[in-house]
Design a protein around this motif. Structure first.
Motif, PDB file in Angstrom:
ATOM      1  N   PRO A  38       0.819  -1.219  -0.107  1.00  0.00           N
ATOM      2  CA  PRO A  38      -0.008  -0.061   0.006  1.00  0.00           C
ATOM      3  C   PRO A  38       0.895   1.080   0.137  1.00  0.00           C
ATOM      4  O   PRO A  38       2.321   1.076   0.118  1.00  0.00           O
ATOM      5  N   LYS A  39       0.212   2.226  -0.144  1.00  0.00           N
ATOM      6  CA  LYS A  39       0.811   3.663  -0.410  1.00  0.00           C
ATOM      7  C   LYS A  39       1.246   4.367   0.951  1.00  0.00           C
ATOM      8  O   LYS A  39       1.724   5.216   0.993  1.00  0.00           O
ATOM      9  N   GLU A  40       0.426   3.974   2.240  1.00  0.00           N
ATOM     10  CA  GLU A  40       0.439   4.531   3.395  1.00  0.00           C
ATOM     11  C   GLU A  40       0.920   3.573   4.523  1.00  0.00           C
ATOM     12  O   GLU A  40       0.495   2.169   4.437  1.00  0.00           O
ATOM     13  N   ALA A  41       1.531   3.976   5.717  1.00  0.00           N
ATOM     14  CA  ALA A  41       1.768   3.001   6.558  1.00  0.00           C
ATOM     15  C   ALA A  41       1.890   3.939   7.848  1.00  0.00           C
ATOM     16  O   ALA A  41       1.758   5.291   7.973  1.00  0.00           O
ATOM     17  N   THR A  42       2.273   3.314   9.133  1.00  0.00           N
ATOM     18  CA  THR A  42       2.326   4.201  10.375  1.00  0.00           C
ATOM     19  C   THR A  42       3.698   4.267  11.117  1.00  0.00           C
ATOM     20  O   THR A  42       4.555   3.272  11.100  1.00  0.00           O
ATOM     21  N   GLN A  43       4.049   5.553  11.395  1.00  0.00           N
ATOM     22  CA  GLN A  43       5.356   5.754  11.941  1.00  0.00           C
ATOM     23  C   GLN A  43       5.594   4.771  13.028  1.00  0.00           C
ATOM     24  O   GLN A  43       4.771   4.662  14.032  1.00  0.00           O
ATOM     25  N   GLY A  44       6.792   4.381  13.462  1.00  0.00           N
ATOM     26  CA  GLY A  44       7.117   3.273  14.459  1.00  0.00           C
ATOM     27  C   GLY A  44       6.462   2.109  14.551  1.00  0.00           C
ATOM     28  O   GLY A  44       6.888   1.075  15.321  1.00  0.00           O
ATOM     29  N   PRO A 132       7.716  -8.240  -2.592  1.00  0.00           N
ATOM     30  CA  PRO A 132       7.142  -7.867  -1.326  1.00  0.00           C
ATOM     31  C   PRO A 132       8.480  -7.744  -0.293  1.00  0.00           C
ATOM     32  O   PRO A 132       9.352  -8.508  -0.426  1.00  0.00           O
ATOM     33  N   VAL A 133       8.200  -6.793   0.502  1.00  0.00           N
ATOM     34  CA  VAL A 133       9.233  -6.488   1.497  1.00  0.00           C
ATOM     35  C   VAL A 133       8.443  -6.030   2.944  1.00  0.00           C
ATOM     36  O   VAL A 133       7.408  -5.438   2.963  1.00  0.00           O
ATOM     37  N   SER A 134       9.354  -6.571   3.958  1.00  0.00           N
ATOM     38  CA  SER A 134       8.739  -6.170   5.434  1.00  0.00           C
ATOM     39  C   SER A 134       9.742  -5.026   5.958  1.00  0.00           C
ATOM     40  O   SER A 134      11.007  -5.371   5.752  1.00  0.00           O
ATOM     41  N   LEU A 135       9.238  -4.106   6.529  1.00  0.00           N
ATOM     42  CA  LEU A 135       9.943  -3.014   6.807  1.00  0.00           C
ATOM     43  C   LEU A 135       9.762  -2.325   8.298  1.00  0.00           C
ATOM     44  O   LEU A 135       8.570  -2.595   8.581  1.00  0.00           O
ATOM     45  N   GLY A 136      10.601  -1.869   9.143  1.00  0.00           N
ATOM     46  CA  GLY A 136      10.284  -1.590  10.476  1.00  0.00           C
ATOM     47  C   GLY A 136      11.426  -1.453  11.425  1.00  0.00           C
ATOM     48  O   GLY A 136      12.503  -2.208  11.098  1.00  0.00           O
ATOM     49  N   PRO A 137      11.273  -1.019  12.650  1.00  0.00           N
ATOM     50  CA  PRO A 137      10.282   0.110  12.728  1.00  0.00           C
ATOM     51  C   PRO A 137      10.343   1.140  11.804  1.00  0.00           C
ATOM     52  O   PRO A 137      11.584   1.625  11.690  1.00  0.00           O
ATOM     53  N   LEU A 138       9.330   1.556  11.374  1.00  0.00           N
ATOM     54  CA  LEU A 138       9.547   2.878  10.398  1.00  0.00           C
ATOM     55  C   LEU A 138       9.607   4.188  11.086  1.00  0.00           C
ATOM     56  O   LEU A 138       9.247   4.345  12.143  1.00  0.00           O
ATOM     57  N   PRO A 139      10.634   4.996  10.275  1.00  0.00           N
ATOM     58  CA  PRO A 139      11.276   6.151  10.885  1.00  0.00           C
ATOM     59  C   PRO A 139      10.003   7.136  11.129  1.00  0.00           C
ATOM     60  O   PRO A 139       8.968   7.197  10.571  1.00  0.00           O
ATOM     61  N   GLN A 140      10.430   8.445  11.799  1.00  0.00           N
ATOM     62  CA  GLN A 140       9.187   9.275  12.369  1.00  0.00           C
ATOM     63  C   GLN A 140       9.578  10.441  11.148  1.00  0.00           C
ATOM     64  O   GLN A 140      10.169  11.735  11.444  1.00  0.00           O
ATOM     65  N   VAL A 141       9.495  10.080  10.039  1.00  0.00           N
ATOM     66  CA  VAL A 141       9.290  10.916   8.910  1.00  0.00           C
ATOM     67  C   VAL A 141       7.830  11.050   8.195  1.00  0.00           C
ATOM     68  O   VAL A 141       7.033  10.109   8.442  1.00  0.00           O
ATOM     69  N   ASP A 142       7.648  12.126   7.373  1.00  0.00           N
ATOM     70  CA  ASP A 142       6.457  12.108   6.698  1.00  0.00           C
ATOM     71  C   ASP A 142       6.358  11.120   5.560  1.00  0.00           C
ATOM     72  O   ASP A 142       5.100  10.783   5.280  1.00  0.00           O
ATOM     73  N   SER A 143       7.335  10.835   4.951  1.00  0.00           N
ATOM     74  CA  SER A 143       7.325   9.928   3.854  1.00  0.00           C
ATOM     75  C   SER A 143       8.658   9.179   3.506  1.00  0.00           C
ATOM     76  O   SER A 143       9.705   9.671   3.904  1.00  0.00           O
ATOM     77  N   LEU A 178       6.149   6.028  -0.056  1.00  0.00           N
ATOM     78  CA  LEU A 178       5.578   5.507   0.860  1.00  0.00           C
ATOM     79  C   LEU A 178       5.239   6.651   1.963  1.00  0.00           C
ATOM     80  O   LEU A 178       6.094   7.101   2.662  1.00  0.00           O
ATOM     81  N   THR A 179       3.978   6.917   2.271  1.00  0.00           N
ATOM     82  CA  THR A 179       3.450   7.924   3.055  1.00  0.00           C
ATOM     83  C   THR A 179       3.396   7.381   4.373  1.00  0.00           C
ATOM     84  O   THR A 179       2.698   6.521   4.606  1.00  0.00           O
ATOM     85  N   LEU A 180       3.903   7.935   5.506  1.00  0.00           N
ATOM     86  CA  LEU A 180       4.103   7.648   6.757  1.00  0.00           C
ATOM     87  C   LEU A 180       2.998   8.506   7.732  1.00  0.00           C
ATOM     88  O   LEU A 180       3.366   9.830   7.813  1.00  0.00           O
ATOM     89  N   ALA A 181       2.073   8.004   8.380  1.00  0.00           N
ATOM     90  CA  ALA A 181       1.340   8.752   9.139  1.00  0.00           C
ATOM     91  C   ALA A 181       1.735   8.692  10.783  1.00  0.00           C
ATOM     92  O   ALA A 181       2.341   7.538  11.128  1.00  0.00           O
ATOM     93  N   ALA A 182       1.463   9.626  11.677  1.00  0.00           N
ATOM     94  CA  ALA A 182       1.623   9.493  13.100  1.00  0.00           C
ATOM     95  C   ALA A 182       1.014   8.430  13.504  1.00  0.00           C
ATOM     96  O   ALA A 182      -0.174   8.233  13.428  1.00  0.00           O
TER      97      ALA A 182
END
Length: 244
Positions: A38-44, A132-143, A178-182
């Motif tokens: 997807p194009k969006e995920a959550t920070q952290g 497919p790729v698994s990523l984390g913890p996602l950084p505290q950035v907007d994208s 990839l857009t990251l939401a708080a």
């Protein structure tokens, strides 16, 4: 007169053809490009994303995909899912400051992922493939912007490396984003305002304290009255009765 009409008609037809060609050239559909889904995920948090790769060539197959992870947003844990017919390799780089993952300090992070087709497993014309790729913890950035290279069997390379510009039209060769939401606040946590006692609460506490104080004072006064009454009764019994 007839010749003049034929000439005018031919000129009009040429003008119409040129105008139609220009309009169609500018209004044609944009070519497909590599995206992240997807194009969006959550920070952290952790996210499972897939790089979707369409094949744009009519004659050649896509045989290699190179995805570069952004330097300004390193990720501590990167793992790939096997894709039949493709091999995958990763490259790492030093990061400073270190990345904390589950209490451990990591000084290296994956900087690039490369998938290479073996045999006849390439993405053929008219097809697409997901990686497919698994990523984390996602950084505290907007994208996160993933600059990507798509290599074809004929040697041509599509460079999906253009950064998006807020409010501008999509670039010619956009990089997957990839857009990251708080992260949302925990549902059971109390807000700071709720932790502060309201004036009404203070008034209730003062009223309850006053009532308790008056009750204790009344009890003490009652006990004192009983003691004094007992002493007076005892003194009366001890005094002799006066004779008439």
């Amino acid at each position: 007169m007839t010749r003049f009409r034929r000439t005018a008609t031919a000129a009009a037809a040429l003008a119409f053809t040129a105008a139609a060609t220009a309009v169609l050239g500018f209004a044609g559909p944009a070519s497909a490009h590599v995206t992240v889904n997807p194009k969006e995920a959550t920070q952290g948090g952790y996210a499972r994303v897939a790089f979707r790769v369409p094949n744009e060539s009519d004659t050649a197959s896509t045989t290699k995909l190179e995805v570069v992870l952004p330097e300004n947003a390193p990720v501590g844990s990167v793992s790939t899912m096997p894709v039949p017919g493709w091999t995958v390799t990763t490259e790492k780089r030093k990061v400073d400051p270190p990345i904390e993952v589950h209490g451990s300090q990591l000084t290296e992070a994956v900087s690039k992922i490369t998938w290479t087709a073996s045999g006849d497993a390439g993405v053929k014309p008219g097809q697409f493939q997901e990686f497919p790729v698994s990523l984390g913890p996602l950084p505290q950035v907007d994208s996160m912007v993933f600059k990507t290279l798509q290599t074809y069997s004929d040697g041509n390379i599509s460079r999906w490396i253009d950064d998006p510009a807020p409010g501008a039209e999509e670039p010619e060769h956009p990089a997957p984003v990839l857009t990251l939401a708080a992260a949302a606040a925990p549902s059971g946590s109390a807000s700071p305002a709720a932790a502060v006692a309201s004036p009404d609460d203070d008034d209730d506490d003062d009223g309850n304290g006053l009532a308790v104080g008056l009750g204790v004072a009344g009890l003490v006064a009652g006990l004192a009255g009983l003691v004094l009454g007992g002493l007076a009764f005892t003194r009366t019994r001890r005094e002799p009765v006066a004779k008439a």
